[in-house]
Scaffold this active site. Structure first.
Site, PDB file in Angstrom:
ATOM      1  N   GLN A 104      -7.374  14.944   3.496  1.00 20.48           N
ATOM      2  CA  GLN A 104      -6.756  14.080   2.488  1.00 20.48           C
ATOM      3  C   GLN A 104      -7.556  14.064   1.191  1.00 20.48           C
ATOM      4  O   GLN A 104      -8.777  13.903   1.221  1.00 20.48           O
ATOM      5  CB  GLN A 104      -6.647  12.659   3.017  1.00 20.48           C
ATOM      6  CG  GLN A 104      -6.024  11.700   2.018  1.00 20.48           C
ATOM      7  CD  GLN A 104      -5.534  10.437   2.673  1.00 20.48           C
ATOM      8  OE1 GLN A 104      -6.306   9.524   2.944  1.00 20.48           O
ATOM      9  NE2 GLN A 104      -4.245  10.388   2.961  1.00 20.48           N
ATOM     10  N   GLU A 142      -6.804   2.199  -3.438  1.00 28.30           N
ATOM     11  CA  GLU A 142      -5.355   2.209  -3.594  1.00 28.30           C
ATOM     12  C   GLU A 142      -4.829   0.811  -3.923  1.00 28.30           C
ATOM     13  O   GLU A 142      -3.765   0.648  -4.523  1.00 28.30           O
ATOM     14  CB  GLU A 142      -4.745   2.692  -2.267  1.00 28.30           C
ATOM     15  CG  GLU A 142      -3.285   2.958  -2.301  1.00 28.30           C
ATOM     16  CD  GLU A 142      -2.880   3.849  -1.135  1.00 28.30           C
ATOM     17  OE1 GLU A 142      -3.437   4.951  -1.007  1.00 28.30           O
ATOM     18  OE2 GLU A 142      -2.020   3.436  -0.355  1.00 28.30           O
ATOM     19  N   ARG A 183      -0.604   9.282  -0.516  1.00 21.93           N
ATOM     20  CA  ARG A 183      -1.723   9.874  -1.249  1.00 21.93           C
ATOM     21  C   ARG A 183      -1.576  11.361  -1.520  1.00 21.93           C
ATOM     22  O   ARG A 183      -1.964  11.852  -2.578  1.00 21.93           O
ATOM     23  CB  ARG A 183      -3.018   9.629  -0.464  1.00 21.93           C
ATOM     24  CG  ARG A 183      -3.399   8.179  -0.473  1.00 21.93           C
ATOM     25  CD  ARG A 183      -4.562   7.889   0.434  1.00 21.93           C
ATOM     26  NE  ARG A 183      -4.906   6.475   0.351  1.00 21.93           N
ATOM     27  CZ  ARG A 183      -5.821   5.886   1.126  1.00 21.93           C
ATOM     28  NH1 ARG A 183      -6.465   6.594   2.042  1.00 21.93           N
ATOM     29  NH2 ARG A 183      -6.069   4.615   0.988  1.00 21.93           N
ATOM     30  N   LEU A 198     -14.777   6.017  -5.041  1.00 25.87           N
ATOM     31  CA  LEU A 198     -13.409   5.614  -4.708  1.00 25.87           C
ATOM     32  C   LEU A 198     -12.952   4.397  -5.505  1.00 25.87           C
ATOM     33  O   LEU A 198     -13.614   3.364  -5.529  1.00 25.87           O
ATOM     34  CB  LEU A 198     -13.326   5.294  -3.211  1.00 25.87           C
ATOM     35  CG  LEU A 198     -11.985   4.735  -2.726  1.00 25.87           C
ATOM     36  CD1 LEU A 198     -10.914   5.802  -2.786  1.00 25.87           C
ATOM     37  CD2 LEU A 198     -12.110   4.194  -1.318  1.00 25.87           C
ATOM     38  N   HIS A 235      -7.846  11.875  -2.071  1.00 28.57           N
ATOM     39  CA  HIS A 235      -7.457  10.570  -2.607  1.00 28.57           C
ATOM     40  C   HIS A 235      -7.185  10.728  -4.095  1.00 28.57           C
ATOM     41  O   HIS A 235      -7.983  11.338  -4.799  1.00 28.57           O
ATOM     42  CB  HIS A 235      -8.571   9.548  -2.371  1.00 28.57           C
ATOM     43  CG  HIS A 235      -8.114   8.125  -2.519  1.00 28.57           C
ATOM     44  ND1 HIS A 235      -7.757   7.594  -3.734  1.00 28.57           N
ATOM     45  CD2 HIS A 235      -7.949   7.138  -1.607  1.00 28.57           C
ATOM     46  CE1 HIS A 235      -7.390   6.319  -3.550  1.00 28.57           C
ATOM     47  NE2 HIS A 235      -7.498   6.027  -2.269  1.00 28.57           N
ATOM     48  N   HIS A 242     -11.207  12.784   0.572  1.00 29.99           N
ATOM     49  CA  HIS A 242     -11.408  11.394   0.970  1.00 29.99           C
ATOM     50  C   HIS A 242     -11.475  11.206   2.472  1.00 29.99           C
ATOM     51  O   HIS A 242     -12.235  10.384   2.980  1.00 29.99           O
ATOM     52  CB  HIS A 242     -10.267  10.558   0.394  1.00 29.99           C
ATOM     53  CG  HIS A 242     -10.352   9.100   0.725  1.00 29.99           C
ATOM     54  ND1 HIS A 242     -11.420   8.321   0.340  1.00 29.99           N
ATOM     55  CD2 HIS A 242      -9.503   8.276   1.406  1.00 29.99           C
ATOM     56  CE1 HIS A 242     -11.223   7.079   0.771  1.00 29.99           C
ATOM     57  NE2 HIS A 242     -10.084   7.024   1.421  1.00 29.99           N
ATOM     58  N   ARG A 277      -2.636  10.680   6.119  1.00 22.81           N
ATOM     59  CA  ARG A 277      -2.856   9.288   6.536  1.00 22.81           C
ATOM     60  C   ARG A 277      -2.413   8.326   5.442  1.00 22.81           C
ATOM     61  O   ARG A 277      -2.622   8.584   4.265  1.00 22.81           O
ATOM     62  CB  ARG A 277      -4.343   9.054   6.818  1.00 22.81           C
ATOM     63  CG  ARG A 277      -4.667   7.624   7.203  1.00 22.81           C
ATOM     64  CD  ARG A 277      -6.114   7.449   7.581  1.00 22.81           C
ATOM     65  NE  ARG A 277      -7.034   7.562   6.466  1.00 22.81           N
ATOM     66  CZ  ARG A 277      -7.258   6.599   5.566  1.00 22.81           C
ATOM     67  NH1 ARG A 277      -6.609   5.454   5.633  1.00 22.81           N
ATOM     68  NH2 ARG A 277      -8.128   6.790   4.594  1.00 22.81           N
ATOM     69  N   PHE A 332       0.863  -1.178   0.000  1.00 29.38           N
ATOM     70  CA  PHE A 332       0.000   0.000   0.000  1.00 29.38           C
ATOM     71  C   PHE A 332       0.896   1.223   0.000  1.00 29.38           C
ATOM     72  O   PHE A 332       2.069   1.146   0.363  1.00 29.38           O
ATOM     73  CB  PHE A 332      -0.884  -0.025   1.264  1.00 29.38           C
ATOM     74  CG  PHE A 332      -2.355  -0.172   0.956  1.00 29.38           C
ATOM     75  CD1 PHE A 332      -2.796  -1.154   0.091  1.00 29.38           C
ATOM     76  CD2 PHE A 332      -3.292   0.671   1.548  1.00 29.38           C
ATOM     77  CE1 PHE A 332      -4.150  -1.293  -0.187  1.00 29.38           C
ATOM     78  CE2 PHE A 332      -4.645   0.535   1.272  1.00 29.38           C
ATOM     79  CZ  PHE A 332      -5.070  -0.443   0.403  1.00 29.38           C
TER      80      PHE A 332
END
Lengths: 557, 327
Positions: free
Chosen positions: A226, A241, A272, A238, A228, A337, A372, A113
């Site tokens: 954040q 990821e 991100r 979404l 995304h 996001h 994050r 990730f």
């Protein structure tokens, strides 16, 4: 009036674990939730949950990646708790029934990730949030925990500086009621609907955040929002990821793998904030498609693998973009996001008001600092939901019920009554669209002094205009227009601390990226922003970041 | 993407309306709309709700087919409004008609009472019942052993299957496809230790044997869950474990009597599955059947092509044997 030891507001992943933990600790617990728990936005989390469970991995490695990802704004003692506890969470959730994806030998799979140097995201297909939420909800059913479903909490009651209960609105018939309790855990999740482009559910309106803010709890680091990188162009749904974790590649309109320029080492799996800015830069410099989107190319994985590992990506792409990702790239663009900030809590979820706790996305411990990393939010919900639930139960055991609240109920009744009857000239959706536009344009991916200062003014103006809002629906049965008017107030009340915190923070750090202050400035700004509700005005104070063993360094990938 | 306006379709949208505080009866409201390509039914409902009629009520949340809030009937068939494109429906049927889900009481407009739905799910004990001792780490379960769950584990509890369930329509006490799919999710889970106990519970009246196999649940599920397949798997498992119930006896009797002649012997099936006592209780139905001259012949002659029936049975028996050996 209803009475319990502990109330959990919100029935998502954090709420479910807070409620279960408080229940197992012997408290009489009830969940008060605007939505039926399985409708909570936790189910939309797709890709994974991080833990240093694989051979050779260490919690310190997970902690360092998280802290570096946070641009050193996370509180390191809190991150230590999160990452040490993570392997136990995976094991416990597996024992409770989460169908984690496995290999032929029966070992749990994991995948890379963004921002993690090691593959440590465990997953159930690309429906990890749904699977974890199902398991957690199943435990609520098993334990027989009381549920007030489709009850939207509207106000926390604080008497002499202590929590005494809350008022909630029953969506089914429009009545309000008082819920008395010794403690509450606020777990209402996201509140990103003040942004024009957002992956958040329509119902993610920051109700708990705004309620706690108005009740006197501090909001911490709200300027860190954040974006995304990969939401579906248009509906902003979404695209996890995990699509890049499984090998997906970002390409601009010229077919260039542009991440080579921005993050030569981590490429498409950079954190991100970096990937979102890269896409935005490509768009600003004319290398995106008209409308500002770029390609997420999965074609080299082939349809079969996409269907097996990323079934949801396949489904979304087919249903909402009409694109078969095995044959053509998916059109994607950044969208709001997650909000790193939230109700300021300590490591037990306690806020500054005795009896009020918070956990999950609406809380800020801080675990994510300025940015994050993917796979840490689901983990936070379970680890800190549980801690907050346990702490709330222990608090409730050692205290007596604070009286009072009848006058608050009456006041809320009058407020809702006048709202439903108001014939002002402002339409709820009109104001909401204006707010979304202002926040997206002026407090978005790239920020500057003039824009943000205009945004603060615009949000204040919208708050004034809200006084004239018209609901336009007089009934009390499932009056969603009334509910939306209440939700809009919450979004408005949260937008100012975001814009103001961002305006005052004269540096770039993580997701807060200023074109007029390009560098991170540790001597002045290695500190948390705290926003306090002072009636018409918001007061901003600061507090230091807790550093344990990782000295802040330059953040490159 | 085409030029702005090029692919816009002017369409009629008819929406079911019911306001219990005011209306004695439901009615429909109609709007004329420009429907753009890519617009979902939810987009259109939002447009009505936000800008034309704020009194219109419907549940929704994620708008990406994962929260299960927005199940409704769209041109006669249940689905999620958020992942249903409007134009193809209008192209096919000429207009768009949006109604609440079926088999659940309407509370207001498109909002239905799902308490019956949830109660059924609670009744199947929807949580893992593992063996008393767990391993230190995660359970070691090979990927292949996790596969069977897949037809049920993605259920988002939207209620679409229940809305279309013809067995539920006929029998309000029938557990319904969503609850039974959830039941299968645990039956199929290698980590669950209560398989036999569960199958016994689900074999009771109003459970797995009450599905009339109409297939609608499989067809409408937005998550491609296969409730009917799940139910059929559980029937097979219950039979393999020798769990006797009226339903299983009926199925076995069906199987055995067809082998005799290639034709169903209604009398024998009834005898075997209900017994004499049960049959006596059905006397009313029998009398009606006889009165209308529809009584079946008691002795069946072998049908033409009976040899093919035998061949089919042989295949089934071989398959059963192979399955037994595998175990």
């Amino acid at each position: 009036m209803q009475k319990h030891d502990v109330l959990v507001v919100g029935g998502g992943l954090a709420g479910a674990h807070a409620a279960r933990a408080a229940h197992l600790a012997g408290a009489d617990v009830a969940i008060v939730s605007k939505l039926s728990p399985l409708r909570s936005h936790s189910v939309a989390a797709a890709g994974g949950i991080n833990a240093a469970l694989a051979e050779g991995d260490t919690w310190e490695g997970h902690a360092f990646d998280t802290i570096k990802g946070s641009d050193y704004l996370a509180d390191q003692d809190s991150v230590e708790i999160l990452t040490r506890e993570a392997p136990n969470v995976i094991i416990e959730m597996d024992h409770l029934g989460t169908p984690f994806s496995r290999d032929e030998q029966g070992k749990l799979f994991n995948r890379p990730f963004g921002g993690m140097r090691q593959a440590r995201a465990f997953f159930a297909g690309d429906r990890t949030g749904l699977s974890l939420m199902q398991t957690s909800w199943e435990q609520l059913v098993k334990e027989g925990i009381t549920l007030y479903e489709e009850w939207a909490a509207t106000r926390l009651i604080v008497e002499d500086g202590r929590f005494s209960g809350l008022v909630a609105y029953k969506v089914a018939d429009g009545t309000l009621d008082e819920f008395q309790a010794k403690a509450a855990v606020i777990c209402t999740g996201p509140g990103g609907q003040m942004y024009l482009k957002s992956t958040n559910a329509v119902t993610c309106t920051g109700d708990g955040l705004a309620m706690a803010f108005r009740a006197g709890c501090a909001l911490k680091d709200m300027e860190f929002v954040q974006f995304h990188p990969t939401s579906l162009h248009g509906p902003n749904i979404l695209i996890t990821e995990a699509a890049r974790g499984e090998g997906g590649i970002l390409k601009n309109a010229k077919g260039e793998r542009f991440m080579e320029r921005y993050s030569p080492k981590m490429l498409d799996l950079a954190p991100r904030d970096i990937v979102s800015r890269s896409i935005q830069t490509e768009a600003n410099e004319g290398r995106a498609y008209p409308g500002g989107y770029v390609d997420l190319d999965l074609t080299h994985l082939g349809e079969a693998k996409i269907k097996e590992r990323l079934p949801e990506v396949y489904q979304f792409s087919m249903e909402f973009a009409g694109v078969n990702p095995g044959e053509k790239p998916i059109p994607i663009e950044p969208a709001q996001h997650y909000i790193m900030g939230g109700i300021a809590t300590n490591n037990d979820g306690a806020t500054s008001i005795p009896g009020i706790y918070a956990a999950g996305e609406c809380a800020c411990v801080s675990l994510h600092g300025a940015n994050r990393l993917g796979g840490n939010a689901l983990l936070e919900c379970i680890v800190f939901g549980k801690r907050a639930g346990e702490a709330a139960a222990a608090f409730a055991k050692g205290t007596s019920q604070v009286a009072g609240g009848a006058d608050v109920l009456a006041a809320e009744d009058r407020r809702v009554e006048s709202l439903v009857k108001s014939d002002g000239r402002e339409i709820v959706e009109g104001l909401r669209q204006e707010l979304k536009r202002v926040m997206w344009d002026k407090v978005g991916i790239y920020r500057n002094e003039a824009d943000m200062s205009a945004a603060v003014g615009a949000v204040r103006d919208l708050r004034r205009r809200y006084e004239n809002v018209r609901v336009g629906a007089p009934g009390r049965t499932f009056n969603y227009s009334l509910l939306e008017a209440m939700e809009l107030r919450n979004l408005l009340d949260l937008s100012e601390p975001i814009a103001l915190g961002a305006l005052l923070r004269r540096e770039s750090r993580g997701a807060h990226s200023r074109t007029d202050f390009l560098a991170r400035d540790d001597p002045s700004w290695l500190k948390h922003t705290l926003a306090w509700w002072r009636g018409e005005k918001i007061e901003i104070t600061y507090e230091p970041v807790r550093i344990t063993q990782w000295e802040p360094k330059e953040r490159t990938y | 993407m085409g030029a702005e306006g090029a692919d816009v379709l002017v369409a009629t949208i008819k929406v079911y309306r019911y306001e219990p505080e005011r209306d004695e009866k439901a009615h429909y409201d109609t709007w004329e709309f420009d429907v753009k390509p890519g617009q979902t039914v939810l987009d259109l409902l939002h447009e009505i709700h936000y800008f034309h009629d704020p009194t219109l009520s419907f549940r929704r949340s994620c708008r990406s087919a994962i929260c299960g809030s927005c199940g409704m009937t769209l041109n006669g068939r249940t689905g999620l409004s958020c992942n249903t494109q409007a134009q193809p429906l209008i192209d096919r049927d000429g207009s768009l008609v949006v109604e609440p889900m079926k088999n659940m009481p309407v509370l207001k407009d498109l909002v239905v009472d799902m308490s019956g739905f949830w109660k059924d799910v609670y009744d199947i004990r929807p949580y893992l019942q593992p063996a008393p001792t767990a391993p230190k780490g995660p359970y070691v379960v090979p990927k292949q052993r996790m596969e069977p769950m897949k037809i049920a584990q993605d259920c988002i509890m939207c209620g679409s299957c229940l809305s279309e369930c013809t067995s539920r329509e006929a029998n309000p006490d029938y557990l319904g496809p969503a609850a039974l799919a959830k039941a299968f999710r645990f039956v199929a889970d290698a980590r669950d230790a209560a398989t036999a106990e569960r199958l016994r519970q689900y074999s009771e009246p109003n459970g797995i044997w009450d599905c009339d196999t109409c297939l609608y649940c499989n067809e409408v599920c937005p998550m491609h869950v296969k409730p009917m397949d799940a139910i059929m798997h559980m029937r097979e498992m219950a039979n393999d474990l020798g769990i006797e119930s009226q339903g299983s006896k009926h199925a076995i009797a069906f199987y055995e009597t067809i082998l005799e002649s290639g034709k169903l012997n209604e009398f024998k099936v009834a005898m075997k599955s209900l017994g004499l006592g049960g049959l006596a209780l059905q006397a009313g139905i029998t009398a009606k059947v006889v009165l209308r001259g529809k009584q079946p012949e008691i002795r069946k002659k072998k049908i033409e092509g009976y040899a093919d029936v035998k061949k089919l049975y042989k295949l089934v028996e071989e398959r059963k044997k192979r399955k037994g050996e595998k175990k």
